[in-house]
Design an enzyme around this catalytic site. Structure first.
Site, mmCIF file in Angstrom:
data_model
loop_
_atom_site.group_PDB
_atom_site.id
_atom_site.type_symbol
_atom_site.label_atom_id
_atom_site.label_comp_id
_atom_site.label_asym_id
_atom_site.label_seq_id
_atom_site.Cartn_x
_atom_site.Cartn_y
_atom_site.Cartn_z
ATOM 1 N N GLU A 104 0.817 -1.428 -0.043
ATOM 2 C CA GLU A 104 -0.054 -0.143 -0.003
ATOM 3 C C GLU A 104 0.762 1.138 0.013
ATOM 4 O O GLU A 104 0.498 2.108 -0.680
ATOM 5 C CB GLU A 104 -1.036 -0.001 1.271
ATOM 6 C CG GLU A 104 -1.728 1.410 1.467
ATOM 7 C CD GLU A 104 -2.783 1.482 2.409
ATOM 8 O OE1 GLU A 104 -2.775 0.504 3.282
ATOM 9 O OE2 GLU A 104 -3.489 2.486 2.226
ATOM 10 N N ASP A 146 -0.536 -5.003 2.929
ATOM 11 C CA ASP A 146 -1.118 -3.918 3.807
ATOM 12 C C ASP A 146 -0.438 -3.909 5.076
ATOM 13 O O ASP A 146 -0.734 -5.035 6.107
ATOM 14 C CB ASP A 146 -2.603 -3.934 4.077
ATOM 15 C CG ASP A 146 -3.387 -2.554 4.428
ATOM 16 O OD1 ASP A 146 -2.519 -1.878 5.076
ATOM 17 O OD2 ASP A 146 -4.261 -2.450 4.486
ATOM 18 N N ILE A 185 -0.443 -2.143 7.871
ATOM 19 C CA ILE A 185 -1.319 -1.711 8.804
ATOM 20 C C ILE A 185 -2.607 -1.429 8.366
ATOM 21 O O ILE A 185 -2.958 -0.284 7.408
ATOM 22 C CB ILE A 185 -0.890 -0.490 9.759
ATOM 23 C CG1 ILE A 185 0.695 -0.521 10.074
ATOM 24 C CG2 ILE A 185 -1.881 -0.163 10.693
ATOM 25 C CD1 ILE A 185 0.922 0.637 10.968
ATOM 26 N N ASP A 186 -3.535 -2.612 8.371
ATOM 27 C CA ASP A 186 -4.935 -2.287 7.768
ATOM 28 C C ASP A 186 -5.608 -1.931 9.195
ATOM 29 O O ASP A 186 -5.393 -2.499 10.260
ATOM 30 C CB ASP A 186 -5.467 -3.582 7.417
ATOM 31 C CG ASP A 186 -6.968 -3.386 7.054
ATOM 32 O OD1 ASP A 186 -7.046 -2.440 6.121
ATOM 33 O OD2 ASP A 186 -7.792 -4.154 7.147
ATOM 34 N N THR A 209 -5.602 1.990 9.839
ATOM 35 C CA THR A 209 -4.468 2.789 10.359
ATOM 36 C C THR A 209 -5.266 3.968 11.317
ATOM 37 O O THR A 209 -4.563 4.466 12.239
ATOM 38 C CB THR A 209 -3.799 3.704 9.200
ATOM 39 O OG1 THR A 209 -2.853 2.694 8.366
ATOM 40 C CG2 THR A 209 -3.113 4.660 9.644
ATOM 41 N N ASP A 243 -6.189 -4.788 0.873
ATOM 42 C CA ASP A 243 -7.205 -4.771 1.840
ATOM 43 C C ASP A 243 -7.688 -6.300 2.076
ATOM 44 O O ASP A 243 -8.199 -6.739 3.173
ATOM 45 C CB ASP A 243 -8.389 -3.728 1.881
ATOM 46 C CG ASP A 243 -8.205 -2.413 1.990
ATOM 47 O OD1 ASP A 243 -7.245 -2.118 2.625
ATOM 48 O OD2 ASP A 243 -8.365 -1.594 1.042
HETATM 49 C C1 IPD Z 1 -8.997 0.806 5.557
HETATM 50 C C2 IPD Z 1 -9.640 0.075 6.434
HETATM 51 C C3 IPD Z 1 -11.123 0.195 6.697
HETATM 52 C C4 IPD Z 1 -11.881 0.573 5.531
HETATM 53 C C5 IPD Z 1 -11.091 1.426 4.648
HETATM 54 C C6 IPD Z 1 -9.854 0.808 4.172
HETATM 55 P P1 IPD Z 1 -6.439 1.334 5.804
HETATM 56 O O1 IPD Z 1 -7.491 0.492 5.453
HETATM 57 O O2 IPD Z 1 -9.502 -1.499 6.043
HETATM 58 O O3 IPD Z 1 -11.829 -0.537 7.502
HETATM 59 O O4 IPD Z 1 -13.097 0.799 5.759
HETATM 60 O O5 IPD Z 1 -11.903 1.505 3.283
HETATM 61 O O6 IPD Z 1 -8.976 1.709 3.497
HETATM 62 O O7 IPD Z 1 -6.261 2.581 5.073
HETATM 63 O O8 IPD Z 1 -6.318 1.526 7.268
HETATM 64 O O9 IPD Z 1 -5.300 0.508 5.708
HETATM 65 CA CA CA Z 2 -6.269 -1.239 4.441
HETATM 66 CA CA CA Z 3 -3.135 0.576 5.484
#
Ligand code: IPD
Ligand code: CA
Ligand code: CA
Length: 259
Positions: free
Chosen positions: A61, A77, A79-80, A82, A208
């Protein structure tokens, strides 16, 4: 698989250290945050995974401008979730999904804060902290606990925003309830282990979902796009379920309109 899990667990130590420390926060978009730990965890993973899988293209990402397809790809990813990480809400995870010829072959999702490790290898089932897991058995949508998420594109109040609200209006009264934990990779794993009965979201990126998709499939669940057709990375909407409530859920989704 063992070595890959080892790399993810090692990166998890840096993730955990970051979770409990002060962070430098910058913005990728109006509300899309990034910290120095997103970048550092991704760097660490890229180094270790590229030596384990030298033929694979690594798409992370924080270091890929846009989504590319490759015959052999690793989607990372670091940190999913963040926003949760920044606010010290313990729903955030590392997600690593390996795809070959447009199919997922291995996936790992690790939440170092709650010590939850999900992994799957195609054909070998889905594992949660080293035990096999499977999706729930609920068939009735009204008794199904759903999860969803809200895309960063909401700030534009465009078609994603309309779709989110219209879908919520349709589904909220006819389900048990709808949760928004804030980490799509975890949402998918929680469908895999039966915590949630289904999940849907708009505008997710390959990193994701690349790992979570395999977890759901290997746990006996179903993945599609909003039309019910096979979900391809980059499709605008993903729907994941235990398979038994899938068609009822699809029927409740709003039409994904014109821009
Ligand atoms: C997000 C998370 C979140 C989702 C967002 C994503 P990120 O990823 O998965 O739950 O609703 O659409 O982009 O930006 O924290 O890696
Ligand atoms: Ca994510
Ligand atoms: Ca992320």
């Amino acid at each position: 698989m063992e070595k890959l899990i080892g790399s993810v667990l090692e990166a998890g130590e840096l993730f955990r250290e970051g979770f409990h420390s002060a962070k430098e926060i910058s913005h990728k978009g109006t509300v899309d945050l990034v910290t120095q730990y997103d970048v550092a965890v991704e760097d660490l993973l890229k180094k270790s995974i590229s030596s384990l899988l030298p033929e694979h293209t690594i798409i992370g990402e924080e270091s890929s401008d846009e989504f590319r397809r490759a015959q052999k790809a690793v989607y990372i990813d670091p940190i999913d979730g963040t926003t949760n990480f920044v606010h010290k809400i313990p729903f955030c995870a590392i997600s690593v999904g390996i795809w070959e010829e447009d199919k997922p072959v291995a996936g790992i999702v690790y939440n170092p804060i709650l010590n939850e490790l999900f992994y799957a290898k195609r054909g070998e089932g889905a594992m949660f902290n080293d035990r096999p897991v499977s999706v729930s058995n609920v068939t009735d949508l009204q008794q199904s606990l759903l999860a969803t998420g809200f895309p960063y594109t909401k700030v534009e109040r465009g078609r994603d925003f309309k779709w989110v609200l219209e879908t919520m209006r349709n589904l909220l009264p006819v389900t048990q309830d709808i949760r928004r934990l804030g980490a799509a990779a975890i949402d998918l794993c929680y469908v895999a282990n039966g915590t949630f009965d289904a999940f849907y979201e708009c505008n997710l990126k390959p990193w994701d979902v690349a790992a979570g998709i395999l977890l759901v499939e290997e746990a006996g669940g179903k993945i599609s796009n909003h039309t019910g057709a096979e979900y391809r990375l980059g499709d605008p909407i993903i729907v994941a379920s235990n398979g038994k409530n899938h068609d009822k859920l699809l029927a409740g989704l709003a039409a994904y309109g014109e821009e």
